[in-house]
Design a protein around this motif. Structure first.
Motif, PDB file in Angstrom:
ATOM      1  N   LEU A 127      35.947   1.368  -9.951  1.00 24.00           N
ATOM      2  CA  LEU A 127      36.424  -0.014 -10.069  1.00 24.00           C
ATOM      3  C   LEU A 127      36.995  -0.343 -11.450  1.00 24.00           C
ATOM      4  CD1 LEU A 127      33.710  -1.837  -7.922  1.00 24.00           C
ATOM      5  CD2 LEU A 127      36.104  -1.470  -7.310  1.00 24.00           C
ATOM      6  N   SER A 128      36.687   0.479 -12.464  1.00 23.24           N
ATOM      7  CA  SER A 128      37.362   0.272 -13.751  1.00 23.24           C
ATOM      8  C   SER A 128      38.862   0.503 -13.596  1.00 23.24           C
ATOM      9  CB  SER A 128      36.814   1.230 -14.818  1.00 23.24           C
ATOM     10  OG  SER A 128      35.524   0.869 -15.217  1.00 23.24           O
ATOM     11  N   VAL A 129      39.209   1.506 -12.802  1.00 27.50           N
ATOM     12  CA  VAL A 129      40.633   1.774 -12.552  1.00 27.50           C
ATOM     13  C   VAL A 129      41.260   0.579 -11.824  1.00 27.50           C
ATOM     14  CG1 VAL A 129      42.271   3.265 -11.333  1.00 27.50           C
ATOM     15  CG2 VAL A 129      40.250   4.272 -12.441  1.00 27.50           C
ATOM     16  N   THR A 130      40.544   0.096 -10.823  1.00 30.68           N
ATOM     17  CA  THR A 130      41.038  -1.050 -10.058  1.00 30.68           C
ATOM     18  C   THR A 130      41.297  -2.237 -10.973  1.00 30.68           C
ATOM     19  OG1 THR A 130      39.484  -0.280  -8.356  1.00 30.68           O
ATOM     20  CG2 THR A 130      40.581  -2.393  -7.976  1.00 30.68           C
ATOM     21  N   ILE A 131      40.340  -2.519 -11.836  1.00 24.76           N
ATOM     22  CA  ILE A 131      40.469  -3.705 -12.683  1.00 24.76           C
ATOM     23  C   ILE A 131      41.514  -3.498 -13.768  1.00 24.76           C
ATOM     24  CG2 ILE A 131      39.232  -5.217 -14.297  1.00 24.76           C
ATOM     25  CD1 ILE A 131      38.681  -5.592 -11.230  1.00 24.76           C
ATOM     26  N   LYS A 132      41.581  -2.293 -14.314  1.00 22.59           N
ATOM     27  CA  LYS A 132      42.632  -2.059 -15.315  1.00 22.59           C
ATOM     28  C   LYS A 132      44.008  -2.212 -14.656  1.00 22.59           C
ATOM     29  CE  LYS A 132      43.699   0.790 -19.329  1.00 22.59           C
ATOM     30  NZ  LYS A 132      43.051   0.218 -20.518  1.00 22.59           N
ATOM     31  N   SER A 133      44.108  -1.728 -13.449  1.00 20.68           N
ATOM     32  CA  SER A 133      45.351  -1.899 -12.703  1.00 20.68           C
ATOM     33  C   SER A 133      45.623  -3.385 -12.440  1.00 20.68           C
ATOM     34  CB  SER A 133      45.264  -1.136 -11.380  1.00 20.68           C
ATOM     35  OG  SER A 133      46.394  -1.369 -10.590  1.00 20.68           O
ATOM     36  N   GLY A 134      44.561  -4.113 -12.107  1.00 21.28           N
ATOM     37  CA  GLY A 134      44.703  -5.547 -11.851  1.00 21.28           C
ATOM     38  C   GLY A 134      45.138  -6.303 -13.093  1.00 21.28           C
ATOM     39  N   VAL A 135      44.596  -5.924 -14.250  1.00 23.97           N
ATOM     40  CA  VAL A 135      44.997  -6.554 -15.503  1.00 23.97           C
ATOM     41  C   VAL A 135      46.488  -6.308 -15.747  1.00 23.97           C
ATOM     42  CG1 VAL A 135      44.763  -6.389 -18.023  1.00 23.97           C
ATOM     43  CG2 VAL A 135      42.715  -6.458 -16.575  1.00 23.97           C
TER      44      VAL A 135
END
Lengths: 644, 644
Positions: free
Chosen positions: B99-107
């Motif tokens: 989910l860090s990848v998901t959130i970095k992508s979301g940012v």
């Protein structure tokens, strides 16, 4: 007096009085403990790698053995009884800091030393206790197996006596019998207390415990032993949990911890307890201190989080409002009060309950006269309080994290570490759901006993009041609670919701009715044809409800007794309101039940919410003293968000 | 057809049909996405240090931009609209992994590119979007300040126009105005969209956003910029959150994202929206996609945990019982069914609701015709669903962790990472409590409008039925729900609890009555003398109740519509039961309310528990297909406990 012993010189008068009251009969011991704890190195750097964390935790534990309370209460030798009070107070104190240290200490002193001390005999105690105390030997408590978590009686590890060599052979017959999640097994442990099925001359005698060496001085597995590191976990990263399996490991006969059953020089099994079932429960019963400590530690962890979130809510402003152009203090929002203040109330309630449990443990294990019933009550109460306190700690810490917003998620503010470390408290030393089932099982046993006698005497046919009183007697209610309940029985609806006697009646009725109806349904299920498992399986929810009803009543009772003993007028006034906040929150959660069972009118049920809000508003001005009373010195919270 | 697109070749027929139904109008896009996702590198090693985690996450994001869906739906240039569906499906897909990848992508894509795309004009879009897509520029979305989390209108950062140099001066006037918790600010970001108060010729025009460079190519802060790394967090350790403050940083005039308001060549402020308040909400409204995505991602995270715990409960045995000498499967315990199956039901319910929200977003943001009311509904629905889905994800994942016992706590079983990563979803993109308040505020606004008209027409005086129907119209209920509700109104107590029309009536009545009574109380509070803040503060709990009642009804409605569209007979039968399980669980949680407000008899209220148990027993045989239907390919779960 007490004030001088605490590291907090700045307590408000009310805060100090609340703290003394909540500390109860342990006030002096706790205050002295707080004053003496080496507090420079309380919290762990969250950026440590797992190996660094494990080393830091071991070093810190050594520091706390040498200069702190870690080994307090652990006996040095066979002649000593040890101090249950010393141990639980030490565990509480350690819970003010990094919880990996607390748990590693618990593994070493509570579980490992506890098993050697309680299940072993003179030789074991004289030979090992001092070396365990000094951390010369780090040990494992190898009970749980991969295939058997809660179901200890089904363990598959075997401990087989070999008369040829006068040795025991410890063996892992199937992969599911691998010991798992064992603290100190991943890295540091050099010995283990291993639980397994004792086999003597092809005959099984049930679960026993044996002391075995597992690693040499260089940390290598000994021949016949295979350990594995279970690696990274969701919390308690500084504790080295691992698996252990045995391939026909041989140890001398005297290594069996044979206080309750062993093999004599002639190779015959002997035990002072004839029934294998009773023997098993006696052995496991001596280990109750672990649950008492876990409950106490979870209570402290929750208090740390509640202290951080409440103190933050007294500093942080958000959204301007009429007359509040700088923004409203978070704790001035009713929604925020309703999130945090019931946690404060429940924290006090569980604290008074913990005092009660600690006192019972000191009575049973401290060498004083006690009955079998005391021992059974201790086990039931410990299982139950461990379950509800650890569940509370988890949910309270999550609420506190969210109540601090984004700041709450930063590791420097401590809440997330607390939350992830406490997570597993809900599972170890007994899965919380299984523990609640155990509580109800024990209650039904007692109930059957008392009820059977009543039934023979024809009392069950008597008035509701007589029955009610008998149940209270059965369920160990305090005289104060009994008195209040009796007073309320006449015209409950005439009483105010903050009236103590009305609350007492509600708590008692919830317990009494639910246990009675469960007993009835259980009897019917036992008599039914068909699948007996399914027949009782269907009662699963009722079983959990009974346990909670019993536990909530006991917690209420303890809070009641605690407030009754408070001599300080101002503190008492605040505690009276806090007790109402706890009581009405507990009733509110089940208010549908009370209405459904005609214990509460819908008008009253509907009014509880407004009453809770009123209590929150009344307690709001006392928020700081209330948090001080929780007993965590502000300087120990270590949360950056409180600094600015 | 769909089956061929999924990486799971082994789905049961029922599981495949459930999955297609739950995927709804996104079935093809989601199935294609699952088939194409590079899945070798889904999960992160939990033993990574924070710097390692950040680098791994950045590398993985680059991989997912080049060979995966990370940048799907982000426009390349000014001429393109971008695809809201592409973005939300990509976000969901990424949520199947770390989910860090998901959130970095979301940012990067949701927030940073979203702000440039939605708040910028042609030059910004042509100049930057392609470089953002390719990760040539990593960017920050610098809205939140240390002193202002939820209260965006009170931001203190200033963006002051200097006509002398034709530049804006970005400045942090007080420490509380420091941008905080900003993703990509800790390490990787080279630009930021900064929100602050726009000042032109000493006049304030409210919050606007400006694009500023913050770091040079070597990663050093540019002059006038100070960033700080906020370090370790309770989860999402691979995202580099940090603070940013500005000391009179100057940027050219064209850097202002001036779609809704800016400064022309003559140094005059111009905006197409006159009211500063409306302008603010229009700007913020374009950012709604972030909330839609967070909700979707939290839903997927919950499904991963529920899949793990349910599949484990179908393998793990504990405690022997009559006829079950190898032990009882965990999922055969009613208590375990009651823990897990309602989570499955709610997960489906929220999934159908998410489809509905996604569709609304695609309508509003995808270039189709839409009204202001659609936009407002989208904002309300997104705020609300984000709140309840992220709260659900947190509590569901905790239940799943506990349902897997000690194994659940081992990082290799994924549950603890999911749980700690999802934690902050309850706070970012809007604090969940504040979002619920926002939902109610919006409902009351709509209510006032519709009600005002009704009142003038004298309809409020008409029958309950007419009023009820009008409220349903106002509240955007489906035709199906309206029809069911009307049918039930006549004799609700004659209907079975699993009767859809009775459930529909209960959901509708809870919403209608609570919003009406709140509106009444709000009017009274507004008219009262004294402290106006306190007068409305007292309604805090009622405000939250209304939001939940509205959201639960909408979720029910979406589930209803989803099942109605299911063509597969067997899947539909199972979904009918699952819908009842969701519906009765929701009603059960408020059953006191229903009794207190005469919507339910005590007999009926009391019977809900038994009904829930029956539904769990009926659904138990379908547990595996139900989990397959949740759509997480088994191989992607990555939980060791499912391997043996």
């Amino acid at each position: 007096m007490t004030l001088l012993l605490t590291p907090d010189q700045s307590l408000t008068t009310l805060g100090a009085a609340l703290r003394t009251t909540l500390d109860g009969s342990f006030a002096r011991a706790r205050a002295q403990g707080r004053a003496a704890l080496p507090a420079d190195n309380l919290l762990r750097d969250p950026t440590q790698t797992m190996p660094e964390a494990r080393q830091w935790v071991l070093d810190r534990l050594r520091e706390l053995v040498e200069h702190g309370p870690a080994a307090d209460g652990v006996p040095h030798s066979a002649g000593e009884l040890g101090s249950p009070q010393g141990q639980v107070v030490a565990f509480e104190l350690l819970s003010h800091g990094d919880l990996s240290v607390t748990i590693k200490s618990g593994v070493q002193f509570g579980l490992f030393a506890g098993a050697v001390g309680n299940l072993g005999t003179e030789w074991h105690r004289d030979t090992y206790l001092e070396r365990i105390r000094s951390l010369d030997i780090l040990g494992c408590f190898a009970m749980t197996e991969l295939g058997h978590g809660s179901d200890v009686q089904s363990l598959e590890t075997t401990i087989t006596f070999d008369p040829e060599t006068d040795e025991f052979v410890v063996h892992t017959p199937v992969p599911a019998a691998t010991k798992a999640y064992i603290g100190n097994a991943g890295l540091h442990g050099s010995m283990a207390v291993v639980f397994g099925q004792l086999v003597v001359s092809h005959q099984r005698h049930g679960v026993h415990a044996i002391l075995v060496p597992i690693r040499d001085e260089a940390g290598r597995d000994l021949p016949g032993v295979t350990t594995a590191d279970q690696g990274h976990k969701g919390g308690l990263v500084g504790v080295d949990n691992g698996t252990i399996s045995f391939d026909q490991l041989r140890v001398p006969r005297r290594m069996l911890l044979d206080r309750y059953g062993g093999v004599d020089a002639d190779g015959r099994y002997t035990s002072s307890i004839e029934s294998p079932n009773r023997r098993f429960f006696t052995m496991v019963g001596t280990l109750v201190r672990g649950r008492v400590c876990i409950s106490a530690g979870a209570g402290i962890a929750a208090r740390r989080g509640i202290s951080i979130a409440t103190r933050y809510a007294l500093k942080r402003r958000q959204f301007p409002a009429p007359g509040r152009s700088n923004g409203v203090l978070l704790l001035d929002y009713l929604t925020h009060q309703r999130r945090l203040l019931p946690l404060v109330a429940r924290s006090y309630a569980l604290g008074f309950a913990q005092n009660n449990l600690n006192e019972l443990m000191v009575k049973v294990q401290g060498g004083a006269a006690h009955t079998d019933a005391d021992q059974r009550e201790l086990e039931t109460w410990a299982a139950g309080l461990k379950s509800i306190t650890t569940s509370f700690a988890n949910s309270a810490l999550q609420t506190c994290r969210e109540a601090c917003g984004g700041a709450g998620f930063m590791s420097e503010n401590q809440l997330t570490a607390l939350r992830s470390d406490v997570d597993i408290f809900a599972t170890f030393e007994g899965d919380n759901t299984v523990l609640l089932q155990l509580v109800t099982k024990s209650l039904l046993g007692d109930y059957r006993q008392v009820w059977g006698e009543l039934d023979r005497a024809g009392v069950v046919q008597a008035t509701a009041r007589a029955v009610g009183d008998s149940v209270m007697e059965w369920s160990g209610a305090s005289v104060l609670l009994e008195r209040l309940t009796s007073a309320a029985r006449r015209q409950p609806d005439q009483l105010a919701m903050v009236d103590r006697s009305w609350q007492a009646l509600m708590f008692t009725e919830r317990e009494r009715h639910s246990v009675e109806s469960l007993a009835r349904r259980m009897r019917a299920a036992a008599k039914s044809d068909g699948d007996h498992f399914e027949a009782s399986n269907r009662l699963g929810d009722h079983v959990l409800f009974v346990a909670r009803a019993y536990l909530e009543r006991r917690v209420f009772d303890a809070f009641l007794t605690g407030v009754d003993g408070c001599a300080d007028r101002e503190a008492r006034q605040v505690l009276e309101r806090l007790l109402s906040l706890y009581a009405l929150s507990s009733l509110d959660a089940d208010r549908a039940w009370f209405v459904e069972h005609n214990r509460m009118s819908t008008a009253r049920s509907k009014a509880i919410g407004e009453q809770l809000s009123s209590l929150c508003r009344e307690l709001r001005p006392h928020a700081l003293p209330l948090v001080e009373g929780l007993g965590i010195p502000e300087a120990w919270l270590g949360a950056r968000l409180l600094e600015s």
